[in-house]
Design an enzyme around this catalytic site. Structure first.
Site, PDB file in Angstrom:
ATOM      1  N   CYS A   1       1.227  -1.249   0.486  1.00  0.00           N
ATOM      2  CA  CYS A   1       0.285  -0.249  -0.098  1.00  0.00           C
ATOM      3  C   CYS A   1       0.774   1.204  -0.330  1.00  0.00           C
ATOM      4  O   CYS A   1       0.936   2.352  -0.644  1.00  0.00           O
ATOM      5  CB  CYS A   1      -0.513   0.557   1.100  1.00  0.00           C
ATOM      6  SG  CYS A   1      -2.056  -1.334   1.390  1.00  0.00           S
TER       7      CYS A   1
ATOM      8  N   HIS B   1       1.437   5.358  -1.500  1.00  0.00           N
ATOM      9  CA  HIS B   1       0.552   6.234  -0.112  1.00  0.00           C
ATOM     10  C   HIS B   1       1.329   6.421   0.542  1.00  0.00           C
ATOM     11  O   HIS B   1       1.054   6.282   2.005  1.00  0.00           O
ATOM     12  CB  HIS B   1      -0.422   5.273  -0.047  1.00  0.00           C
ATOM     13  CG  HIS B   1      -2.129   5.255  -0.853  1.00  0.00           C
ATOM     14  ND1 HIS B   1      -2.667   6.132  -0.949  1.00  0.00           N
ATOM     15  CD2 HIS B   1      -2.481   4.347  -1.341  1.00  0.00           C
ATOM     16  CE1 HIS B   1      -3.765   6.036  -2.697  1.00  0.00           C
ATOM     17  NE2 HIS B   1      -3.725   4.670  -2.578  1.00  0.00           N
TER      18      HIS B   1
ATOM     19  N   ARG C   1     -12.979  -0.489  -1.941  1.00  0.00           N
ATOM     20  CA  ARG C   1     -11.816   0.250  -1.614  1.00  0.00           C
ATOM     21  C   ARG C   1     -10.583  -0.455  -1.461  1.00  0.00           C
ATOM     22  O   ARG C   1      -9.710  -0.573  -2.617  1.00  0.00           O
ATOM     23  CB  ARG C   1     -11.819   1.795  -0.935  1.00  0.00           C
ATOM     24  CG  ARG C   1     -10.296   2.589  -0.956  1.00  0.00           C
ATOM     25  CD  ARG C   1     -10.160   3.932  -2.353  1.00  0.00           C
ATOM     26  NE  ARG C   1      -9.400   2.390  -3.263  1.00  0.00           N
ATOM     27  CZ  ARG C   1      -9.889   2.444  -5.005  1.00  0.00           C
ATOM     28  NH1 ARG C   1     -10.071   3.519  -5.613  1.00  0.00           N
ATOM     29  NH2 ARG C   1      -8.711   1.537  -5.417  1.00  0.00           N
TER      30      ARG C   1
ATOM     31  N   CYS D   1      -7.342  -1.529  -4.353  1.00  0.00           N
ATOM     32  CA  CYS D   1      -6.328  -1.580  -4.568  1.00  0.00           C
ATOM     33  C   CYS D   1      -5.689  -2.787  -4.368  1.00  0.00           C
ATOM     34  O   CYS D   1      -4.914  -3.446  -5.086  1.00  0.00           O
ATOM     35  CB  CYS D   1      -6.377  -0.732  -3.553  1.00  0.00           C
ATOM     36  SG  CYS D   1      -5.976   0.601  -2.513  1.00  0.00           S
TER      37      CYS D   1
END
Lengths: 205, 104, 270
Positions: free
Chosen positions: C179, C183, C227, C231
């Site tokens: 992730c 991010h 979501r 991802c």
């Protein structure tokens, strides 16, 4: 005297607290993979073995992408050995085909069919040609790459290798190892290399 | 029948500000489905607003409007407590009316 | 007397298409932001919430009961503010649950629906939204204006947070992504999409106060479970199970990091 004793006792307590926190951290570290293996399922081409980390992924996760220098060097050398250079010794393909690959973001997900043509997703993270306004900024701008660095064979080779296995140059690079992972074929990597290194490519205009 | 609309109507000075959100596919008749076949046109063609039963606003619209369209307009001469009804009718003859009380 | 006044029709595809050429990236971005602001006046997520409310109150399942007595953590029947405090630990199930997981619990317990049926279709499409999405839209809208408040006051919550944090940074798959690849760095974007730094309070707040959200590009309401699922698809991972402990743990990490952010959902996205 009494005070010192109390202080020492408090110190011992703190140390004990730290040790158990460390133990908990180690427990959580060990459990993450078990959680994922229990909570994920294979879908299409996205098989469960993708959750298993190879050495690079393991070290980069463990050291928050900043491994000790000696370890980084070792990874980079090991990855360099995995790069398969083109059999005909030529690094450059067709920049027009390369542009399409750079634009294309499809491939390797559980929705993609086996054997379908993958893209390189280059524009997701890099600026390349200035004509394309929709580009990402996770990676550096590669606009004017060949013009700035020089149109040499050494640079062509570098680009080919970098696309094939970015970790041969930066151990914990964010960039996928597009050749090693089987995302792009030899010809596709040549085409993208040409997109960056051909003087006629819009990247160098 | 159709899906319920979301209507907001409140007085701003001597004018009622109205916002209506309609749930409708608004198919153009030019889009292809996953089976490769054309999805038949399906869109709202007429909308009407009535204040206490009297028409204050009427419009003919077409496929050019997006899915789940939003309409905003103002009504002069309305006051808090008035009943405002919105009606739409689509090209398949489906109809829907929702009514709200204008708030102050 | 007929008075035709201003009409504001929302057309999306044309707007986005015309903004791509002959503009600087800043202009393009500004245009997209303007468009988003305009849409906030009439977020179609409200249509999902309306349907969700009707579904929530409808007597269904073998027990012919509604979901109105569902306990989302503040007592049976209380909806106000519950989403801002989820995921949370539930003593009756002995688990940390997010909203979507808790909805399944209530469908099973109150309505007698089997877990299999309750989890059959978590994500819908534009033509046929899922009931899960509609129920979620309704319940989250009851937390509008409430500050996110996740407490790690239970060993299971602490565990979910710690595992979630590790999931966030776990690199794997053919593209070596975690992730954090997208991010964890300020001021980056994929194509034109800005990427929040989800490991920082500011970034986590920006995301967690605006999801679930209506996505204009595909005319659908998308939930937090979706979501995270999507991802992982883009990270080239295998698929996480719906309402699995891992997804809830990751959500717990993100929501805790977003503590104090004022919830403004359901939001609206490009």
């Amino acid at each position: 005297m009494k005070k010192a004793l109390i202080a020492a006792a408090a110190g011992a307590l703190v140390v004990a607290g730290c040790a158990s926190m460390k133990e908990m951290d180690a427990k959580y570290d060990a459990e993450v993979v078990q959680w994922m293996k229990r909570d994920f399922h294979a879908r299409g081409i996205a098989t469960m073995d993708r959750l298993d980390q190879d050495e690079v992924q393991r070290v980069c996760t463990q050291y928050d992408n900043k491994p000790p220098e000696a370890m980084a060097k070792q990874i980079e050398a090991g990855e360099m050995k995995k790069i398969k250079l083109p059999s005909d010794g030529k690094y450059m393909g067709d920049w027009k085909a390369g542009q399409k690959i750079a634009q294309r973001g499809r491939g390797m997900t559980w929705r993609d069919k086996p054997g379908s043509t993958n893209g390189g997703s280059c524009y997701n993270c890099h600026q390349l040609s200035t004509a394309e306004l929709s580009f990402g900024t996770i990676g550096p701008s590669l606009n004017q790459f060949g013009k700035k660095r020089g149109y040499t064979v050494a640079n062509q080779k570098y680009v080919y290798e970098k696309i094939y296995d970015s970790k041969a140059f930066t151990a914990c690079s964010n960039m996928p190892r597009l050749g090693l992972s089987g995302t792009l074929t030899e010809q596709q990597i040549k085409d993208v290399t040409a997109y960056l290194m051909d003087p006629n490519s819009p990247v160098n205009k | 029948m159709g899906d319920p609309m979301k209507i907001r109507a409140r007085m701003q000075g001597d004018v009622a500000e109205v916002r209506v959100l309609m749930g409708h596919p608004m198919e153009t008749g030019q889009r292809k489905g996953s089976d490769g076949k054309i999805i038949p046109a399906h869109f709202i063609k007429q909308i009407r607003a009535e204040l206490n039963g009297k028409v204050v606003f009427e419009a003919a619209i077409s496929q050019a409007i997006s899915r789940n369209p939003l309409f905003a307009f103002k009504v002069k001469g309305a006051k808090a407590g008035d009943k405002l009804s919105i009606t739409w009718e689509d090209n398949k003859g489906d109809k829907r009316t929702d009514t709200v009380t204008i708030s102050g | 007397m007929r008075k035709s006044l201003t009409t504001l029709a929302v057309a999306c595809a044309a707007f986005l298409a015309t903004s791509a050429f002959g503009q600087t990236p800043e202009e393009v971005k500004k245009g997209v932001e303007q468009y988003r602001e305009m849409l906030e006046l009439g977020n179609p997520a409200e249509l999902y919430a309306l349907k969700g409310e009707a579904l929530f109150k409808k007597k269904r399942g073998p027990k012919n009961a509604s979901l109105e007595q569902c306990d989302f953590g503040k007592g049976p029947g209380v909806l106000k503010g519950v989403y801002a405090e989820m995921p949370r630990y539930f003593a009756d199930t002995g688990k940390v649950q997010d909203l979507e997981s808790r909805l399944v619990t209530c469908m099973v317990q109150l309505q007698g629906i089997s877990e299999k049926d309750a989890t059959k279709r978590p994500f819908g499409n534009a033509d046929k939204p899922s009931e899960n999405e509609q129920l979620v839209a309704y319940i989250v809208s009851q937390s509008y204006g409430d500050p996110i408040n996740i407490k790690l006051d239970n060993p299971k919550m602490k565990e979910a947070y710690e595992i979630g944090k590790r999931l966030f940074f776990y690199r794997a798959g053919p593209w070596d992504f975690s992730c954090a690849t997208c991010h964890a760095e300020e001021n980056t974007r994929i194509r034109l999409q800005d990427l929040p730094v989800l490991s920082s309070p500011a970034g986590a707040k920006a995301a967690m106060t605006t999801w679930p959200a209506y996505r204009v590009s595909n005319s659908q309401l998308k939930t937090m479970e979706w979501r995270i699922n999507d991802c992982y698809r883009q990270m080239r991972f295998p698929e996480p199970n719906f309402i699995s402990d891992s997804v809830i743990a990751l959500t717990t990490y993100l929501a805790y990091t977003a503590n104090g952010g004022v919830y403004k959902g359901p939001g609206i996205k490009r």
